[in-house]
Design a protein around this motif. Structure first.
Motif, PDB file in Angstrom:
ATOM      1  N   TYR A  26       0.830  -1.136  -0.473  1.00 49.11           N
ATOM      2  CA  TYR A  26       0.116   0.261   0.122  1.00 49.11           C
ATOM      3  C   TYR A  26       1.181   1.343  -0.164  1.00 49.11           C
ATOM      4  O   TYR A  26       1.505   1.077   0.628  1.00 49.11           O
ATOM      5  CB  TYR A  26      -1.130  -0.110   1.350  1.00 49.11           C
ATOM      6  CG  TYR A  26      -1.953  -1.150   1.496  1.00 49.11           C
ATOM      7  CD1 TYR A  26      -2.972  -1.377   0.310  1.00 49.11           C
ATOM      8  CD2 TYR A  26      -1.887  -1.935   2.366  1.00 49.11           C
ATOM      9  CE1 TYR A  26      -3.916  -1.925   0.231  1.00 49.11           C
ATOM     10  CE2 TYR A  26      -3.134  -3.042   2.273  1.00 49.11           C
ATOM     11  CZ  TYR A  26      -3.758  -3.047   1.071  1.00 49.11           C
ATOM     12  OH  TYR A  26      -4.559  -4.082   1.578  1.00 49.11           O
ATOM     13  N   ARG A  47      -9.555   3.677   3.886  1.00 49.44           N
ATOM     14  CA  ARG A  47      -8.603   3.428   2.431  1.00 49.44           C
ATOM     15  C   ARG A  47      -7.715   3.647   1.938  1.00 49.44           C
ATOM     16  O   ARG A  47      -6.805   4.057   2.769  1.00 49.44           O
ATOM     17  CB  ARG A  47      -9.439   5.361   2.556  1.00 49.44           C
ATOM     18  CG  ARG A  47      -9.333   5.613   0.723  1.00 49.44           C
ATOM     19  CD  ARG A  47      -9.188   7.042   0.567  1.00 49.44           C
ATOM     20  NE  ARG A  47      -9.035   7.920  -0.725  1.00 49.44           N
ATOM     21  CZ  ARG A  47     -10.128   7.085  -1.858  1.00 49.44           C
ATOM     22  NH1 ARG A  47     -11.232   7.018  -2.099  1.00 49.44           N
ATOM     23  NH2 ARG A  47      -9.077   7.894  -3.047  1.00 49.44           N
ATOM     24  N   GLU A  49      -4.693   2.783  -1.028  1.00 49.09           N
ATOM     25  CA  GLU A  49      -4.101   3.035  -2.013  1.00 49.09           C
ATOM     26  C   GLU A  49      -3.271   1.874  -2.496  1.00 49.09           C
ATOM     27  O   GLU A  49      -2.348   1.824  -1.961  1.00 49.09           O
ATOM     28  CB  GLU A  49      -3.595   4.405  -2.882  1.00 49.09           C
ATOM     29  CG  GLU A  49      -3.312   4.098  -4.336  1.00 49.09           C
ATOM     30  CD  GLU A  49      -2.542   5.659  -4.258  1.00 49.09           C
ATOM     31  OE1 GLU A  49      -1.162   6.263  -4.458  1.00 49.09           O
ATOM     32  OE2 GLU A  49      -3.011   6.650  -4.941  1.00 49.09           O
ATOM     33  N   PRO A  83      -1.316   0.791 -10.009  1.00 49.08           N
ATOM     34  CA  PRO A  83      -1.836   1.757  -8.526  1.00 49.08           C
ATOM     35  C   PRO A  83      -3.554   1.373  -8.835  1.00 49.08           C
ATOM     36  O   PRO A  83      -3.626   2.090  -9.254  1.00 49.08           O
ATOM     37  CB  PRO A  83      -1.637   2.459  -8.066  1.00 49.08           C
ATOM     38  CG  PRO A  83      -0.971   3.210  -9.842  1.00 49.08           C
ATOM     39  CD  PRO A  83      -0.783   2.032 -10.523  1.00 49.08           C
ATOM     40  N   GLN A  84      -3.876   1.562  -6.861  1.00 48.19           N
ATOM     41  CA  GLN A  84      -6.008   1.891  -7.384  1.00 48.19           C
ATOM     42  C   GLN A  84      -6.356   2.094  -5.601  1.00 48.19           C
ATOM     43  O   GLN A  84      -5.822   0.928  -5.276  1.00 48.19           O
ATOM     44  CB  GLN A  84      -6.161  -0.002  -8.203  1.00 48.19           C
ATOM     45  CG  GLN A  84      -7.754   0.165  -7.998  1.00 48.19           C
ATOM     46  CD  GLN A  84      -8.308  -1.087  -8.210  1.00 48.19           C
ATOM     47  OE1 GLN A  84      -7.266  -2.229  -8.663  1.00 48.19           O
ATOM     48  NE2 GLN A  84      -9.353  -1.192  -8.460  1.00 48.19           N
ATOM     49  N   ALA A  85      -7.136   2.529  -5.945  1.00 47.36           N
ATOM     50  CA  ALA A  85      -7.579   3.403  -4.583  1.00 47.36           C
ATOM     51  C   ALA A  85      -8.548   2.239  -4.367  1.00 47.36           C
ATOM     52  O   ALA A  85      -9.482   2.233  -5.197  1.00 47.36           O
ATOM     53  CB  ALA A  85      -7.615   4.338  -4.786  1.00 47.36           C
TER      54      ALA A  85
END
Length: 330
Positions: A26, A47, A49, A83-85
């Motif tokens: 992360y 939350r 990322e 990368p992905q939130a």
């Protein structure tokens, strides 16, 4: 592998679990709640990322020629970081008790706990859904599918393609599970880096109540899960013999039962009326209730004389088995 809580199924107990979506890749972790705050199952609590990895060149495989990867190659393939939130939801009714150093959220809840013999995959939350005979078709995001019988390689592929978040089944053959994961299962279970390696496995969390084989889920567990159809649940598949991790399903007691409840304390004594599983011999995997304890040692076809008990199986068949072959479930 023994159950840390004593029984495989505990209908009512107070639990504390860290809500953590799994992995360590992360870029940022932001808790969305604070200690002392009450949370709902569908409430986002973290939350993140996340850096996900994608193979540069897709592999080719067939049903008849499936190769297994070593753990070293599974953790170091040719990958591209993406990368992905995303949000991690609570999955439980409860109260936040603390925030961990890595950004996880510890939630206290009164829940039903079902522990499995074997599992794979990170913690996921979703809605419990019973599978009916037929092909597994596309599901709503967050579906946790219950398949009471043995799980097959074909069903695993269907579940993965259908967008299922997790599957709870009775058992699976070693060949089908290793073929789907493409790793050596024994090496995986003995690894100290279980969370890191899991990042490179298919994104489908699995739990098997009976482990490896072709066993169906005990009727009591299947009926219990059926009674929670549509309920929000939290499922973890991480399994490690070295780290003493077993997969588990957490189902918060309904909100209207949170105030008035009685915790159940596991008792491992083999006594009349105890619900047990037979772990060896002709009836391996069968479950039932102890209805008689012999005062004297009994002789078995192998010639061994030992303490024994009579078990009334779930189908009504009485069998006599050695006490050492029994495991109390409830």
């Amino acid at each position: 592998m023994s159950y840390p809580l004593g029984w495989s199924v505990i209908p009512q107990m107070m639990i504390k679990r860290e809500r953590w979506p799994g992995g360590n890749s992360y870029r940022s972790v932001i808790p969305l709640v604070r200690p002392g705050q009450n949370v709902l199952p569908e409430q986002p609590v973290i939350r993140v990322e996340q850096v996900r990895f994608q193979e540069v060149q897709p592999y080719q495989e067939s049903r008849t020629s499936r190769s297994r990867l070593s753990l070293s190659s599974a953790s170091n393939p040719a990958l591209r970081a993406i990368p992905q939130a995303e949000l991690a939801f609570s999955g439980l009714w409860g109260r936040v008790t603390e925030l961990t150093r890595r950004g996880g959220v510890v939630i206290e809840s009164r829940a039903t706990v079902i522990q499995g013999k074997l599992g794979v995959g990170y913690q996921v939350c979703g809605s419990l859904t019973l599978w009916h005979n037929g092909r597994i078709t596309p599901q709503k995001p967050g579906t946790i599918l219950v398949i009471p019988g043995p799980l097959t390689f074909s069903q695993l592929r269907q579940a993965s393609e259908a967008g299922v978040a997790g599957v709870i089944a009775g058992s699976i053959t070693l060949r089908d599970l290793e073929g789907f994961l493409r790793v050596d299962l024994l090496q995986l279970l003995a690894s100290e880096q279980i969370e890191r390696i899991t990042a490179h496995l298919p994104r489908l969390t699995l739990m098997f109540t009976e482990g490896v084989g072709e066993f169906s889920m005990p009727a009591r567990i299947a009926n219990l899960l059926s009674s929670y159809q549509g309920a929000p649940v939290l499922l973890s598949g991480l399994t490690s013999t070295r780290l003493h991790l077993v997969p588990e399903l957490l189902i918060s007691l309904p909100y209207n039962k949170q105030e008035h409840w009685t915790p159940v304390h596991p008792d491992l004594t083999l006594a009349i009326g105890a619900y047990v599983r037979i772990n060896s011999g002709e009836y391996m995997g069968a479950t039932g209730v102890i209805d008689y304890i012999f005062s004297y040692d009994q002789e078995f076809p192998s010639g061994i004389r030992t303490r024994a008990m009579r078990i009334m199986l779930e189908d009504g068949t009485p069998v006599v088995v050695p006490s050492t072959s029994l495991e109390r479930l409830g």
